[in-house]
Design a protein around this motif. Structure first.
Motif, PDB file in Angstrom:
ATOM      1  N   UNK A  48      36.575  43.482  60.726  1.00  0.00           N
ATOM      2  CA  UNK A  48      36.413  42.515  59.640  1.00  0.00           C
ATOM      3  C   UNK A  48      36.489  43.240  58.296  1.00  0.00           C
ATOM      4  N   UNK A  49      37.369  42.730  57.407  1.00  0.00           N
ATOM      5  CA  UNK A  49      37.531  43.307  56.069  1.00  0.00           C
ATOM      6  C   UNK A  49      37.359  42.185  55.065  1.00  0.00           C
ATOM      7  N   UNK A  50      36.466  42.413  54.093  1.00  0.00           N
ATOM      8  CA  UNK A  50      36.208  41.391  53.067  1.00  0.00           C
ATOM      9  C   UNK A  50      35.916  42.082  51.745  1.00  0.00           C
ATOM     10  N   UNK A  51      36.296  41.385  50.658  1.00  0.00           N
ATOM     11  CA  UNK A  51      36.068  41.887  49.299  1.00  0.00           C
ATOM     12  C   UNK A  51      35.516  40.734  48.479  1.00  0.00           C
ATOM     13  N   UNK A  52      34.422  40.995  47.745  1.00  0.00           N
ATOM     14  CA  UNK A  52      33.801  39.978  46.900  1.00  0.00           C
ATOM     15  C   UNK A  52      33.309  40.663  45.629  1.00  0.00           C
ATOM     16  N   UNK A  53      33.406  40.005  44.470  1.00  0.00           N
ATOM     17  CA  UNK A  53      32.911  40.601  43.214  1.00  0.00           C
ATOM     18  C   UNK A  53      31.394  40.654  43.195  1.00  0.00           C
ATOM     19  N   UNK A  54      30.867  41.597  42.410  1.00  0.00           N
ATOM     20  CA  UNK A  54      29.422  41.729  42.286  1.00  0.00           C
ATOM     21  C   UNK A  54      28.860  40.524  41.527  1.00  0.00           C
ATOM     22  N   UNK A  55      27.741  40.033  42.020  1.00  0.00           N
ATOM     23  CA  UNK A  55      27.065  38.938  41.348  1.00  0.00           C
ATOM     24  C   UNK A  55      27.762  37.594  41.489  1.00  0.00           C
ATOM     25  N   UNK A  56      28.666  37.437  42.461  1.00  0.00           N
ATOM     26  CA  UNK A  56      29.373  36.178  42.630  1.00  0.00           C
ATOM     27  C   UNK A  56      29.546  35.913  44.119  1.00  0.00           C
ATOM     28  N   UNK A  57      29.611  34.632  44.482  1.00  0.00           N
ATOM     29  CA  UNK A  57      29.820  34.234  45.871  1.00  0.00           C
ATOM     30  C   UNK A  57      31.289  33.972  46.160  1.00  0.00           C
ATOM     31  N   UNK A  58      32.150  34.313  45.222  1.00  0.00           N
ATOM     32  CA  UNK A  58      33.588  34.140  45.423  1.00  0.00           C
ATOM     33  C   UNK A  58      34.099  35.200  46.392  1.00  0.00           C
ATOM     34  N   UNK A  59      34.954  34.791  47.309  1.00  0.00           N
ATOM     35  CA  UNK A  59      35.552  35.716  48.267  1.00  0.00           C
ATOM     36  C   UNK A  59      36.964  36.046  47.788  1.00  0.00           C
ATOM     37  N   UNK A  60      37.184  37.329  47.397  1.00  0.00           N
ATOM     38  CA  UNK A  60      38.477  37.737  46.866  1.00  0.00           C
ATOM     39  C   UNK A  60      39.497  37.975  47.965  1.00  0.00           C
ATOM     40  N   UNK A  61      39.052  38.522  49.091  1.00  0.00           N
ATOM     41  CA  UNK A  61      39.976  38.791  50.202  1.00  0.00           C
ATOM     42  C   UNK A  61      39.180  38.787  51.503  1.00  0.00           C
ATOM     43  N   UNK A  62      39.817  38.292  52.570  1.00  0.00           N
ATOM     44  CA  UNK A  62      39.210  38.320  53.902  1.00  0.00           C
ATOM     45  C   UNK A  62      40.337  38.270  54.931  1.00  0.00           C
ATOM     46  N   UNK A  63      40.246  39.125  55.939  1.00  0.00           N
ATOM     47  CA  UNK A  63      41.282  39.109  56.965  1.00  0.00           C
ATOM     48  C   UNK A  63      40.905  38.105  58.057  1.00  0.00           C
ATOM     49  N   UNK A  64      41.738  38.074  59.062  1.00  0.00           N
ATOM     50  CA  UNK A  64      41.562  37.040  60.100  1.00  0.00           C
ATOM     51  C   UNK A  64      40.291  37.284  60.907  1.00  0.00           C
ATOM     52  N   UNK A  65      39.949  38.567  61.148  1.00  0.00           N
ATOM     53  CA  UNK A  65      38.735  38.853  61.920  1.00  0.00           C
ATOM     54  C   UNK A  65      37.492  38.346  61.192  1.00  0.00           C
TER      55      UNK A  65
END
Length: 809
Positions: free
Chosen positions: A436-453
């Motif tokens: 599982x790979x995910x990227x999110x900005x600090x202090x925010x619940x926005x998801x910038x990137x997420x793979x299928x896993x």
């Protein structure tokens, strides 16, 4: 050529200045010669008149007879003398002691008192003159002034009588103004200011002279208005007077002055015109040079551009193209300039589209982002280009045409397609991973990137799963609660160093997924400049289960190894237990026999029972030690005393040592720190190594003097950290190179009945305590004299200090 006008102006100015200077110097020289001539003539006249009056007074003195001359006769003769000497004020006849015998005033003395008969000279200067004449016995002159600013007179004193022995003095006073008036011609007074000055440069007669008028300023060297001056001392009065002549300032000829000023004005005008012309030429040359530089710069800039430039007039005819445009299309400037639509570089399939766009452009409907067109080269090939159009405004503010720029976008489009394909491949690769790979900005619940896993694990499209993993794993570089680390901002909770260098690797359990997950996180800067956090999560549930099974198997192997060790030591243990049991049996049989015969008292009976109890305790301790050693238990890391571990391991190992007739010597350094270890596992390593050493000596059949094993325990530094080192040395035959290479491999053994797991387990136990286990042969010169096994365990960061002593046995 640039300096020639300047040199011409300088030469002209120098010629004018030289001519004027020469004429002025000639005029000044003539004036000075005239002053010198008149001055010398006047000086001679004054000196001559004074000399004549001196001769008359000397003659008058010689005719005076002291016994015949009475004051009345003296006055009568002086009156006759004054008729030809208007400058003589009075004459006095003085005695040798300086007192007046007779005196006669001839003219007004201007307030100076006349010496009376029988009285001395009234003024100090006169008395000083008398002393000087009496001393030198010669005639003397002196200028006498009673007060500053009053009229002065010239005093003359003549000794009378014998030359070496004068008997009286003749004293006469002259009016200096009358002297000048009667001695100097009137034409001199008309041309010059004539005056007499004393030794202190003070005017005592004639016209007063301002000292500042005597100085010639620098600007007067070029003027015809300055005065010539003559100064010369009067030799006949002992240089006490100086004749001063100063020419009156007179205006020069208006015609000469006008011509002079006209020449100066014309010269200045000519110089100004030459300089202005030179400055104009300089500005023109500078402007031409700047224009040439600007033209060269623009030409170089146009030639260096990789963007094609094209100018159109209001009718759409090409009026200009740069070299880049010609290189891009393959057409020369001569072929392109003057073309009208359709142009030669238009592709025949796009004529309709290009005509429509050009028509909109000429109607001021310019596309803001430009437009893409297919450009046809002269050789028939095509390329993609982006065209931008803008109005061309002239210097008068009116539009004269259109300027267009053309950029070859073939390569950027190719790179863009490659990047798009690469992004698609990269996304497919990330989606294919079971991580599982995910990227999110600090202090925010926005998801910038997420793979299928990630999307498979967490069905929501927000960053809830991302934040859940970070919450359990902790942020990279986060401080321990309540502890502020160096290099961190405790208020913000983030490292003060580069955030990209901070990372974290943690294993967590997610109950919602029922998985053990290894979380790796780090900070990174997102493409839009925001600070974000990357989380890589790997499912390690199977690995954790395998590790748990492996730990269980290792614990069983360790327990089995201890059982095997005790099994190998069974005969020794039986022999060790047989001694206290035999002693107990003997004590019991002895007490029974003595009780039957009535040969034992109460005290002897108690002593025998006490010995029997101690032997039973000894047997129980041996059994308890063996039971503790072979008891199966999970690893228990606790604070353990090194000396206690060594003593307990030696007690069990000595049973095998005595059976094999091997002596054990050990040394434990006092003050060793407390170690954080599993006490039973460390004792198992010591017992296995000591038992192997005893077996090596016994199997080698060594003589009695070499049948001993040595154990040394002390502190050392290994791999730049403090450790407690255990060293077991035997005096056997050592190990072969092949054995050393495979010594710690599982199931490798040199014993006929060995299983090959003892040393492998020992090494695993030591390394699980962050230590190292090594083996080496002991050499004496080139001969192997034994073998040494060494292992060490790290000392905790805060060891417990003790007295530094050593115990040996």
């Amino acid at each position: 050529m640039g300096l020639f006008p300047v040199l011409a102006v300088l030469l002209f100015a120098m010629a004018v200045v030289a001519a004027i200077s020469y004429l002025r110097m000639e005029e000044m020289q003539a004036e000075q010669q005239s002053v010198q001539r008149d001055g010398e003539h006047s000086r001679q006249r004054v000196n001559l008149r004074l000399a004549e009056r001196q001769e008359q007074l000397q003659k008058f003195g010689r005719e005076l007879q002291p016994e015949l001359a009475s004051p009345a006769a003296f006055a009568d003769r002086v009156s006759r003398l004054s008729l030809d000497n208007p400058e003589v004020l009075d004459v006095t006849w003085l005695e040798l002691d300086g007192k007046a015998r007779a005196s006669k005033e001839m003219h007004d003395t201007a307030g100076y008192p006349l010496p009376r008969p029988g009285m001395g000279l009234p003024l100090p200067q006169e008395q000083a003159l008398l002393d000087e004449v009496r001393k030198s016995r010669q005639a003397r002159y002196v200028v006498v002034t009673r007060h500053e600013g009053e009229d002065a007179f010239l005093a003359f004193m003549l000794p009378l009588g014998q030359r070496d022995a004068p008997d009286s003095f003749l004293y006469a006073r002259y009016n200096l103004s009358s002297l000048l008036y009667y001695a100097i011609p009137s034409d001199v007074f008309a041309s010059y200011a004539v005056s007499l000055m004393d030794a202190h440069k003070r005017v005592v007669a004639g016209q007063s002279v301002n000292p500042d008028d005597e100085k010639i300023a620098w600007w007067q060297l070029w003027s015809s208005m300055h005065s010539s001056v003559y100064n010369a001392p009067l030799a006949t009065v002992d240089n006490v007077l100086t004749l001063h002549l100063r020419a009156y300032r007179a205006s020069g000829s208006m015609t000469n002055r006008g011509l002079f000023l006209l020449v100066l004005a014309l010269s200045a005008l000519t110089a100004w015109m030459l300089i202005a012309n030179w400055l104009h030429l300089r500005r023109r040359q500078r402007s031409q040079q700047e224009l040439l530089s600007e033209t060269s710069f623009r030409r170089a800039m146009e030639n260096s551009l990789v963007i094609g430039m094209r100018a159109l007039d209001l009718d759409g005819r090409i009026s200009y193209v740069n070299s880049a445009f010609c290189q891009m299309t393959g057409w020369s400037a001569e072929e392109l300039i003057g073309q009208r639509p359709p142009y030669s570089f238009w592709h025949e399939d796009d004529h309709t589209r290009h005509h429509r766009i050009l028509s909109k452009t000429l109607q001021d409907q310019i596309p803001q982002g430009g437009y893409v067109m297919r450009v046809l080269r002269k050789n028939g090939t095509t390329f993609e280009a982006r065209i931008y159009m803008s109005p061309l405004i002239g210097v008068d503010g009116r539009q004269t045409g259109w300027m267009s720029s053309m950029t070859d976008i073939t390569e950027p489009n190719r790179i863009k397609r490659q990047l798009t394909n690469a992004y698609e491949r990269f996304t497919r690769v990330l989606d294919a991973l079971d991580v599982s790979i995910s990227v999110a900005p600090l202090g925010s619940k926005e998801l910038l990137f997420a793979n299928q896993a990630y999307r498979h694990w967490f069905t929501d499209d927000n960053a809830a799963g991302h934040m859940q993993m970070l919450t359990k794993a902790g942020s990279p570089g986060a401080p321990v609660e309540g502890v502020a680390r160096n290099g961190e901002d405790t208020l913000a909770g983030l490292p003060t160093t580069a955030l990209q260098d901070a990372s974290n690797n943690t294993e967590i359990y997610l109950a919602g997924l029922g998985k053990w997950i290894e979380v790796r996180s780090r900070y990174l800067e997102w493409v839009d400049g925001r600070l974000a956090q990357l989380v890589v999560a790997t499912d390690i549930t199977a690995r954790r289960q395998a590790e748990e099974q492996s730990a269980q198997h290792e614990a069983r192997a360790q327990a089995a190894s201890r059982l095997v060790t005790m099994g190998e030591m069974a005969s020794s243990v039986a022999h060790e237990l047989n001694q206290p049991l035999t002693a107990i049996n003997n004590y019991c049989n002895g007490m029974i026999s003595r009780l039957r015969n009535g040969q034992i008292d109460q005290e002897a009976l108690l002593g025998a029972l006490d010995k029997t109890s101690r032997q039973a305790q000894r047997a129980g301790q041996i059994i308890q030690r063996i039971r503790t050693f072979v008891k199966r238990s999970t690893p228990n890391y606790s604070d353990a005393d090194v000396e206690t571990m060594v003593v307990e391991a030696v007690e069990l190992a000595e049973i095998e040592m005595r059976r094999r007739n091997v002596r054990l010597q050990y040394r434990v350094e006092r003050g060793l720190p407390i170690l954080r270890v599993d006490k039973i596992l460390v004792e198992q390593v010591l017992i296995n190594l000591l038992k192997n050493a005893a077996e090596a000596i016994d199997l080698a059949g060594m003589l009695a003097e070499r049948r001993h094993v040595r154990l040394d325990v002390g502190t050392a530094v290994r791999e730049d950290r403090p450790v407690v080192e255990f060293s077991i040395e035997d005096q056997g035959t050592g190990l072969s190179q092949e054995t050393l290479d495979h010594l710690f491999e599982a199931f490798y053994t040199t014993k006929a009945e060995g299983m090959g797991i003892g040393l492998n387990l020992c090494r695993s136990i030591v390394e699980s305590h962050q230590g190292r286990l090594m083996a080496e042969n002991i050499y004496n010169d080139n001969m192997v004299t034994g073998c040494r096994f060494t292992f060490w365990l790290p000392i905790p960061t805060t060891p417990v200090s003790r007295d530094s002593q050593t115990i040996t046995s």
